[in-house]
Design a protein around this motif. Structure first.
Motif, PDB file in Angstrom:
ATOM      1  N   VAL A  12       0.850  -1.195   0.000  1.00  0.00           N
ATOM      2  CA  VAL A  12       0.000   0.000   0.000  1.00  0.00           C
ATOM      3  C   VAL A  12       0.886   1.247   0.000  1.00  0.00           C
ATOM      4  O   VAL A  12       1.976   1.243   0.576  1.00  0.00           O
ATOM      5  CB  VAL A  12      -0.913   0.014   1.248  1.00  0.00           C
ATOM      6  CG1 VAL A  12      -1.791   1.246   1.268  1.00  0.00           C
ATOM      7  CG2 VAL A  12      -1.770  -1.244   1.294  1.00  0.00           C
ATOM      8  N   ALA A  44     -10.376   0.318   1.257  1.00  0.00           N
ATOM      9  CA  ALA A  44     -10.132  -0.776   0.306  1.00  0.00           C
ATOM     10  C   ALA A  44     -11.196  -1.849   0.476  1.00  0.00           C
ATOM     11  O   ALA A  44     -11.754  -2.025   1.566  1.00  0.00           O
ATOM     12  CB  ALA A  44      -8.755  -1.374   0.545  1.00  0.00           C
ATOM     13  N   GLU A  48      -8.580  -6.997  -0.721  1.00  0.00           N
ATOM     14  CA  GLU A  48      -7.333  -6.248  -0.629  1.00  0.00           C
ATOM     15  C   GLU A  48      -7.012  -5.926   0.835  1.00  0.00           C
ATOM     16  O   GLU A  48      -5.870  -6.038   1.274  1.00  0.00           O
ATOM     17  CB  GLU A  48      -7.430  -4.953  -1.432  1.00  0.00           C
ATOM     18  CG  GLU A  48      -6.156  -4.109  -1.393  1.00  0.00           C
ATOM     19  CD  GLU A  48      -6.301  -2.802  -2.155  1.00  0.00           C
ATOM     20  OE1 GLU A  48      -5.500  -1.881  -1.916  1.00  0.00           O
ATOM     21  OE2 GLU A  48      -7.229  -2.705  -2.987  1.00  0.00           O
ATOM     22  N   SER A  51      -5.575  -8.874   2.824  1.00  0.00           N
ATOM     23  CA  SER A  51      -4.176  -9.129   2.502  1.00  0.00           C
ATOM     24  C   SER A  51      -3.254  -8.203   3.294  1.00  0.00           C
ATOM     25  O   SER A  51      -2.248  -8.628   3.857  1.00  0.00           O
ATOM     26  CB  SER A  51      -3.939  -8.945   1.002  1.00  0.00           C
ATOM     27  OG  SER A  51      -2.566  -9.053   0.688  1.00  0.00           O
TER      28      SER A  51
END
Length: 224
Positions: A12, A44, A48, A51
């Motif tokens: 990110v 997000a 995503e 993760s």
């Protein structure tokens, strides 16, 4: 904690991750958070966000809550993430020179009570300067100011509200002096906040115990 603006952190952009940490960390009404809180703060979708959350757990920034299954606890590293600096960094030698100027600012504030109406009571350094890295994200300074009672007290015929505004302005003026006009290189933090995060720090100045000269000696003897 320092991040380069062009390098992803846990997949990110560092600015997005720091903003996420700030939103969650500042939510003082909660001692922990759930996945939905995290996804919303990160901005997000779930796949995503999950993760990123897994990587934060593996890196010890977040921990599974023992008291409340399905929720997550903040760690000391997560608090540091919320305060992280995002920049290209500054060389250690320059950082040392800036620290010397900051110590000079301590002298300046404490020598001019009528201008600042506060004293620098404690000054400490923490973060990357205490390590060995040749390039620092910034200089992390923790400080504590104390009011000069007879100057910060309500003056004759002064409205108490005006007194509070005046005292607040003088506090800000003293704090700005410690930043030495380098807001992108000097990061100021209240000492109590640094202690609350459990962050290791080193005193440079401690009124009546460690002088400005002691702090300058520590800077000179530190690794270059």
């Amino acid at each position: 904690m320092h991040f380069h603006p062009d390098k992803l952190v846990f997949g990110v952009a560092p600015g997005i991750l720091k903003d996420c940490a700030q939103q969650l960390w500042s939510n003082t009404g909660k001692a922990d958070f759930c996945e939905e809180d995290f996804f919303k703060a990160l901005g997000a979708p779930a796949p995503e966000g999950q993760s990123v959350l897994r990587e934060l757990i593996q890196a010890d920034f977040v921990a599974h809550s023992r008291a409340r299954p399905g929720r997550y606890d903040y760690t000391r590293l997560f608090g540091q993430l919320a305060c992280a600096k995002i920049s290209n960094g500054i060389p250690r030698l320059e950082a040392n020179e800036l620290l010397v100027k900051i110590m000079g600012a301590v002298d300046q504030v404490n020598a001019q009570p009528d201008r600042y109406e506060h004293r620098v009571k404690k000054l400490a350094v923490f973060g990357s300067w205490l390590g060995e890295t040749p390039v620092l994200g910034d200089i992390d300074i923790a400080f504590e100011l104390s009011e000069i009672p007879h100057l910060c007290a309500v003056r004759e015929d002064e409205d108490p509200l005006i007194c509070r505004h005046r005292t607040s302005a003088s506090y800000s003026r003293a704090a700005r002096a410690l930043r030495i006009r380098q807001p992108n290189k000097v990061s100021l933090h209240h000492l109590n906040d640094v202690i609350r995060l459990g962050t290791f720090y080193q005193f440079l100045f401690w009124d009546n115990k460690r002088s400005v000269a002691d702090g300058l000696e520590l800077i000179r003897n530190h690794r270059r």
